[in-house]
Design an enzyme around this catalytic site. Structure first.
Site, PDB file in Angstrom:
ATOM      1  N   ASP A  67     -13.473  -5.488  -2.166  1.00 46.35           N
ATOM      2  CA  ASP A  67     -14.641  -5.000  -2.463  1.00 46.35           C
ATOM      3  C   ASP A  67     -15.231  -5.951  -3.976  1.00 46.35           C
ATOM      4  O   ASP A  67     -16.822  -6.054  -3.623  1.00 46.35           O
ATOM      5  CB  ASP A  67     -14.261  -3.845  -3.702  1.00 46.35           C
ATOM      6  CG  ASP A  67     -16.114  -2.956  -4.695  1.00 46.35           C
ATOM      7  OD1 ASP A  67     -16.538  -2.961  -4.104  1.00 46.35           O
ATOM      8  OD2 ASP A  67     -15.725  -3.776  -5.759  1.00 46.35           O
ATOM      9  N   GLU A 139     -12.072  -2.999   3.343  1.00 46.46           N
ATOM     10  CA  GLU A 139     -12.081  -3.978   2.047  1.00 46.46           C
ATOM     11  C   GLU A 139     -11.013  -4.623   1.661  1.00 46.46           C
ATOM     12  O   GLU A 139     -11.353  -5.866   1.217  1.00 46.46           O
ATOM     13  CB  GLU A 139     -12.932  -3.346   1.298  1.00 46.46           C
ATOM     14  CG  GLU A 139     -14.281  -2.610   0.544  1.00 46.46           C
ATOM     15  CD  GLU A 139     -14.448  -1.370   0.059  1.00 46.46           C
ATOM     16  OE1 GLU A 139     -15.533  -1.659  -0.782  1.00 46.46           O
ATOM     17  OE2 GLU A 139     -13.194  -1.203  -0.996  1.00 46.46           O
TER      18      GLU A 139
END
Length: 248
Positions: A67, A139
């Site tokens: 992320d 992610e």
């Protein structure tokens, strides 16, 4: 902890899964030095819960890292690609690119759902198609790629999977190309800028539009969209590219 020690718990991945991950790496043109980090990126918590004796590790920590890596790399790309955008515009666009629906599109394009290691319960309830799971997996993969091969490789990967979609207008609904074009025209000339809807196609419930950008009575671009607004934004985006290239 050294990078090579990360995810060492996942050394006992089933042989069948190892073969699939080789297929994934071949598909992506990316080959991990530390295969365990790759396995880790696709290991869902439900799989860990059903294999406690083998002490697998799920991908949540890699998701956290990925992320942050996505935020940084996407931010740099947008900063350099759109020099006329304000901070607010850049922030809005970045949010659209790294949000769950967009990440699901990227993950599905790469067929990531086929490679996730799931527990039987999650498998039986359609976990491979669950948006949150797919977004998290994308992610986690970015985090794993960063750990294994560094930021430059991540940028190269995103340059094939994500950035072209931005340039092609996938996120045009949050990008005000018309304002950017107006500012560009004001800086480079005193010309008259106009938009014209020149064509409408299809039935009322599925209509498409074609818009032209006209500068000093000369058509410089044409854009297509499902609404007049979208068509104008697409036309403005193409016009910006055209004028910028002429300037260069």
């Amino acid at each position: 902890m050294k990078i090579e020690e990360l995810s060492k718990k996942n050394g006992a991945i089933p042989e069948q899964a190892r073969s699939k991950f080789e297929e994934l790496q071949n598909n992506l043109g990316l080959h991990f030095t530390n295969k365990n980090v790759l396995y880790n990126a696709f290991t869902h918590s439900s799989y860990v819960n059903e294999h406690r004796r083998k002490q697998y590790e799920d991908n949540e920590r890699l998701e956290f890292l990925g992320d942050a890596v996505l935020e940084l790399t996407v931010s740099k790309f947008l900063f350099l690609k759109f020099p006329k955008m304000t901070e607010g515009q850049l922030t809005k666009l970045r949010a659209a690119i790294v949000c769950e629906p967009a990440l699901v599109i990227f993950a599905n394009e790469l067929k990531f759902g086929e490679f996730v290691l799931l527990g039987k319960g999650e498998e039986n309830t359609g976990g491979r198609e669950r948006p949150a799971l797919l977004a998290d997996c994308f992610e986690a993969f970015v985090g794993a790629l960063y750990l294994d091969q560094g930021l430059e490789t991540v940028v190269g990967f995103l340059g094939k999977v994500v950035f072209p979609k931005v340039e092609l207008g996938m996120f045009s609904d949050v990008m005000d190309f018309k304002s950017q074009l107006q500012e560009l025209v004001q800086q480079t000339s005193s010309g008259s800028l106009q938009y014209a809807i020149v064509k409408e196609n299809g039935p009322a419930h599925k209509r498409t539009f074609v818009s032209q950008v006209i500068l000093n009575d000369v058509v410089i671009s044409e854009g297509h969209g499902k609404s007049k607004k979208e068509a104008e934004q697409k036309a403005a985006q193409i016009a910006i590219h055209t004028l910028t290239n002429k300037k260069d």
